[in-house]
Design an enzyme around this catalytic site. Structure first.
Site, PDB file in Angstrom:
ATOM      1  N   HIS A   1      -0.352  -8.246   9.052  1.00 39.68           N
ATOM      2  CA  HIS A   1      -0.485  -6.827   8.693  1.00 39.68           C
ATOM      3  C   HIS A   1      -0.179  -5.872   9.849  1.00 39.68           C
ATOM      4  CE1 HIS A   1      -2.244  -8.684   5.298  1.00 39.68           C
ATOM      5  NE2 HIS A   1      -3.482  -8.775   5.729  1.00 39.68           N
TER       6      HIS A   1
ATOM      7  N   LYS B   1       0.865  -1.191   0.000  1.00 41.87           N
ATOM      8  CA  LYS B   1       0.000   0.000   0.000  1.00 41.87           C
ATOM      9  C   LYS B   1       0.898   1.237   0.000  1.00 41.87           C
ATOM     10  CE  LYS B   1      -3.703  -2.327   2.582  1.00 41.87           C
ATOM     11  NZ  LYS B   1      -4.971  -2.313   1.890  1.00 41.87           N
TER      12      LYS B   1
HETATM   13  C1  BG6 Z   1      -6.436 -10.223   4.530  1.00 38.77           C
HETATM   14  C2  BG6 Z   1      -7.241 -10.931   5.572  1.00 38.77           C
HETATM   15  O1  BG6 Z   1      -5.080 -10.595   4.609  1.00 38.77           O
HETATM   16  O2  BG6 Z   1      -6.538  -8.816   4.721  1.00 38.77           O
HETATM   17  C3  BG6 Z   1      -8.698 -10.488   5.521  1.00 38.77           C
HETATM   18  O3  BG6 Z   1      -7.160 -12.331   5.359  1.00 38.77           O
HETATM   19  C4  BG6 Z   1      -8.789  -8.996   5.627  1.00 38.77           C
HETATM   20  O4  BG6 Z   1      -9.465 -11.100   6.548  1.00 38.77           O
HETATM   21  C5  BG6 Z   1      -7.868  -8.329   4.610  1.00 38.77           C
HETATM   22  O5  BG6 Z   1     -10.136  -8.636   5.351  1.00 38.77           O
HETATM   23  C6  BG6 Z   1      -7.819  -6.832   4.818  1.00 38.77           C
HETATM   24  O6  BG6 Z   1      -7.128  -6.252   3.749  1.00 38.77           O
HETATM   25  P1  BG6 Z   1      -7.481  -4.774   3.283  1.00 38.77           P
HETATM   26  O7  BG6 Z   1      -6.460  -4.467   2.240  1.00 38.77           O
HETATM   27  O8  BG6 Z   1      -8.900  -4.799   2.770  1.00 38.77           O
HETATM   28  O9  BG6 Z   1      -7.359  -3.926   4.493  1.00 38.77           O
END
Ligand code: BG6
Length: 515
Positions: free
Chosen positions: A267, A209
């Protein structure tokens, strides 16, 4: 073999408009090509790169999956997913057709050597016919339990490196990379028996991102922030990754994962590492990853004692309102979820980073599904001014907030004088918005990362030791969850999680930001 009519594309000279650079000619093989990730993210990202002439001068894409399908059907389904999920401003009928022309499909079982022999023949054919120089990118987008099978078959088929010794072969491995420390180690061993670490790209799409990368630019590209970036000026850090969506159709995966594995281990810890890391010697894969791992190693380990006080888990019950104004279902009523499921859909945690820069500065993290807004932000909350000279005025603290999504940008809050005779202060904000400044919408993180991998840049990917350090940190939390049964559900869909999460900060005299 069921590939389409002309599985290759030659694009015009690369344009310089985009900040993404084109890569060497190559073939991209997507394992799990008929799945959700491929349909929603990978195919649209590859299309986006191709439409900007940033994929490669010449490329071919092979979808590999168990589902029997002809090459033409795969091309048609790819066009559908581009139309549905790619950035609408880039979708043009002629581009779609051109892109689909580069797609081929191989169906087969992941443990069948014959399927990989078919794949090899097709790869060689495409290389020869279209001068793709034997460069290959394998993308593992299947359920994780299949990764070792694919790696083994790639090895047996002689596809782990090109025999000419010149072409590159790289492999992108989707998260989750294991489900705990032991399985992550095992997977690393199996991957590294076949590939060199330099060929392996463990993906976490958050690192692709723009705003996440901008965090490093903010810190290390400017002279004014870094001097404040430490325990002398920062009171605490808050990282929120909130989603409005529930578990959707992913119960089969999510029931075995939960928010700790799904979001915290990957994340959210990535974001925390980038906030907390020391300046790397250079912006390259070795230096950046060396610094990130030091952060993970400095985080105070979780034990049964501090988990009780510093970790809060939650699961949503019914609440809020759906689009048609009916009540949102609780997690246990979602399709495929066990009626007495103990899976957490929310986690809040307090991290203590035991190093010179951050000693005594808590990092509060929270993530959850079915929260009131979809927002990912990092807030650096500064210490209060040491003395208030404006008598009788309530002086708030300053916060530097990085909005990762959806309104990508950076803002800083500070005190200003209200116009007028009296000395009255008001909290105001200076805002930088990506959209306003650059006119760009949320760009596909997958496009950035696939392109990085094709150019051999692993800076934004995880290394074996990094992924293991993150698991080492969350393993005790997972063990604790496993052996202590929660009282679920404990927050209503559409709210900011269980009240214990508020208490976690209130105990320290702080509160979560209003988002
Ligand atoms: C993924 C998870 O890695 O990231 C999901 O498995 C989650 O559960 C997603 O919804 C969130 O990604 P973003 O980019 O929509 O924030």
């Amino acid at each position: 073999m069921t590939h389409g009519k002309s599985a290759v594309i030659e694009t015009a000279e690369p344009v310089t408009k985009s900040s993404i650079l084109p890569a060497d000619p190559c073939t991209i093989v997507i394992f799990g090509a008929s799945g959700d990730l491929s349909r929603r993210k990978l195919i649209p990202a590859l299309y986006g790169l191709a439409a900007q002439n940033c994929l490669a001068r010449r490329f071919a894409i092979i979808g590999f999956a168990r589902t029997p399908m002809t090459g033409d059907a795969f091309q048609r389904s790819a066009i559908d997913s581009v139309k549905k999920f790619a950035d609408a401003s880039t979708v043009r009928e002629d581009e779609c057709k051109k892109f689909a022309g580069a797609l081929a499909y191989v169906s087969g079982e992941y443990h069948h050597a014959e399927a990989f022999a078919k794949l090899k023949i097709l790869l060689d054919e495409l290389d020869r016919a279209h001068k793709l120089h034997g460069n290959r990118l394998f993308y593992l987008a299947t359920p994780p339990e299949i990764y070792p099978l694919i790696i083994e078959q790639l090895n047996k088929a002689g596809l782990a490196r090109h025999p000419n010794g010149k072409s590159w072969t790289r492999i992108i491995i989707e998260k989750p990379f294991g489900r705990d420390l032991a399985s992550a180690r095992k997977l690393n061993q199996s991957v590294l028996k076949t590939f060199d670490e330099s060929q392996v790209y463990r993906i976490d799409h958050y690192l692709g991102k723009d705003t996440v990368q901008n965090l490093m630019v903010l810190r290390f590209g400017n002279g004014i922030f870094e001097p404040l970036w430490n325990r002398n000026y920062v009171d605490h850090v808050q990282i929120t990754a909130g989603e409005t969506l529930g578990v959707e159709q992913r119960a089969a995966f999510y029931e075995t994962a939960g928010a700790t594995r799904d979001m915290i281990q990957s994340h959210v810890l990535q974001l925390a590492s980038l906030v907390a890391m020391e300046p790397p010697a250079a912006f390259d894969a070795t230096a950046v990853r060396n610094e990130k791992i030091k952060v993970l190693q400095s985080i105070r380990p979780f034990t049964a004692e501090n988990i009780k006080t510093d970790i809060v888990r939650g699961q949503y019950g019914p609440g809020g309102e759906s689009r048609n104004s009916s009540l949102l279902a609780g997690y246990r009523k979602e399709p495929g979820v066990a009626k007495n499921s103990a899976t957490e859909t929310y986690v809040a945690a307090k991290l203590q980073i035991d190093n010179w820069r951050w000693a005594g500065v808590p990092f509060y993290l929270r993530t959850g599904k079915r929260l009131p807004s979809r927002v990912t932000e990092i807030a650096i909350e500064f210490r209060r001014a040491p003395h208030v000279v404006f008598r009788g005025q309530d002086v708030s603290t300053n916060a530097l907030v990085l909005n990762v999504q959806p309104n990508e940008g950076i803002s800083i809050s500070f005190q200003a004088k209200l116009p007028g005779q009296e000395m009255k202060l008001k909290d105001v904000k200076m805002d930088f918005s990506y959209q306003k400044e650059f006119g760009a919408g949320e760009r596909s993180a997958y496009a950035t990362l696939i392109n990085d991998c094709m150019r051999g840049d692993a800076t934004l990917f995880d290394r074996a030791d990094g992924v293991e350090a993150a698991w080492a940190l969350v393993d005790p939390i997972l063990d604790y969850f496993q052996s202590h049964h929660p009282k679920f559900p404990n927050y209503s869909a559409g709210t900011w999680g269980p009240h214990e999460a508020d208490e976690l900060l209130e105990r320290d005299g702080r509160h979560w930001r209003n988002i």
